[in-house]
Enzyme design. Structure first.
Site, PDB file in Angstrom:
ATOM      1  N   LYS A 201      37.545  39.152  43.962  1.00 38.61           N
ATOM      2  CA  LYS A 201      38.876  38.690  44.358  1.00 38.61           C
ATOM      3  C   LYS A 201      39.425  39.671  45.390  1.00 38.61           C
ATOM      4  CE  LYS A 201      43.485  37.532  42.615  1.00 38.61           C
ATOM      5  NZ  LYS A 201      44.342  37.455  41.413  1.00 38.61           N
ATOM      6  N   LYS A 255      37.211  34.575  45.416  1.00 37.42           N
ATOM      7  CA  LYS A 255      38.563  34.150  45.776  1.00 37.42           C
ATOM      8  C   LYS A 255      39.078  35.058  46.885  1.00 37.42           C
ATOM      9  CE  LYS A 255      43.176  33.484  43.767  1.00 37.42           C
ATOM     10  NZ  LYS A 255      44.027  33.661  42.571  1.00 37.42           N
TER      11      LYS A 255
END
Length: 331
Positions: A201, A255
């Protein structure tokens, strides 16, 4: 290449629709989609989110109706995110541990209404519950404390699993949290609760509308660069994934999505495990903005971007376009 022109014409199989379908290498279906939904307090409430056109916060009864809609569309899983009221936010995010918090009530309501007909994925991080908007506990200087945060995340995970979560998805990026959560779930008898780790992420500029949706954008003090990844790094992402898999993650997530398809591909090729991507709020908002100003056809943009995730190696995609895409695919 095994042939030369004109004996080999690569345009030949593209000449008709039936042939293009027959030779298609990547297939996108509603079963590849996870639908993120935002939960808010009240009954009969729908709150449109200005920075996410077409996306709303729903009260628990509305979430149940969206779950029924997902089942009808063939979408296998929902991802739930709470919009916690300001008076329930605190420095330590203690509302995350409340068995009657907004997330838990939504989980129980969907489970009571639909049983195991749909999967329920829950975000594990403290930012929807902290008054400072960070994903974890902070010290006097505002630095997010790793081990103290992990202890809170374990409690949050157990709380959500007890309420009916099928997949725990830690998005906090603390070191060691996957192993601690997996051990706690096993000890509590939640052996079939999966962990989908937000393993890679990034500290991205694409998260703004999401923070509006969960009510943390105006609260965030500082940034998240001390725990989310530097967008310049690839090898570090592979180390993160390796550690999370070793600690017990069942699947991993990258992400944001489209700007990081190279990371998706490298993770898939290196580890050969289920890899998911989150087409985040900023990506969604850009597609909507492009369609609104006539820069592209919305339906085509949605399907092409989702197909790109599958082509890169994703097992599935979290996308706010899930219901719309499913309708297009079912049509």
């Amino acid at each position: 290449m095994t042939g030369t022109y004109p004996h080999t014409r690569l345009r030949r199989p593209r000449a008709s629709a039936w042939s293009r379908a027959l030779h298609r290498e990547t297939i996108l279906t509603p079963a590849d989609l996870i639908w993120p939904l935002f939960v808010t307090e009240g009954s009969g409430v729908e709150q449109p989110i200005a920075s996410l056109p077409g996306v709303s916060r729903w009260s628990v009864d509305g979430i149940v109706e969206r779950a029924r809609e997902a089942v009808d569309l063939g979408i296998p899983c929902l991802a739930l995110f709470p919009n916690t009221q300001a008076d329930r936010r605190s420095e330590d995010g203690r509302e995350a541990l409340n068995p009657d918090n907004l997330m838990c009530r939504a989980l129980k309501a969907v489970r009571d209404a639909l049983g195991d007909r749909i999967g329920l994925l829950t975000d594990v991080a403290l930012d929807p519950y902290t008054s400072h908007g960070q994903d974890g506990l902070i010290d006097e200087a505002g630095y997010v404390l790793n081990d103290e945060t992990v202890a809170a995340l374990v409690g949050q995970s157990l709380n959500q699993a007890a309420a009916g979560a099928d997949v725990i998805a830690p998005s906090d990026m603390m070191d060691g949290r996957i192993g601690a959560i997996r051990d706690a779930l096993e000890d509590a008898g939640h052996t079939n609760v999966q962990i989908m780790s937000y393993a890679a992420k990034y500290a991205s500029a694409f998260y703004g509308p999401f923070r509006d949706a969960v009510g943390s954008s105006g609260l965030l003090k500082g940034d998240k660069k001390t725990y989310q990844m530097d967008p310049a790094n690839t090898e570090e992402a592979l180390r993160e994934v390796a550690m999370d898999l070793a600690e017990g993650a069942d699947s991993v997530m990258v992400k944001p999505g489209l700007p990081y398809l190279d990371i998706v591909r490298r993770v898939k090729e290196r580890f050969e495990v289920p890899v998911f991507a989150y087409q985040v709020s900023g990506e969604y908002a850009m597609i909507e903005a492009a369609a609104a100003c006539g820069a592209g056809d919305r339906d085509a943009l949605v399907l092409e971007t989702l197909l790109a995730f599958k082509r890169a190696g994703c097992s599935g995609v979290l996308t706010y376009h899930a219901a719309h895409a499913a309708r297009l695919l079912n049509g």
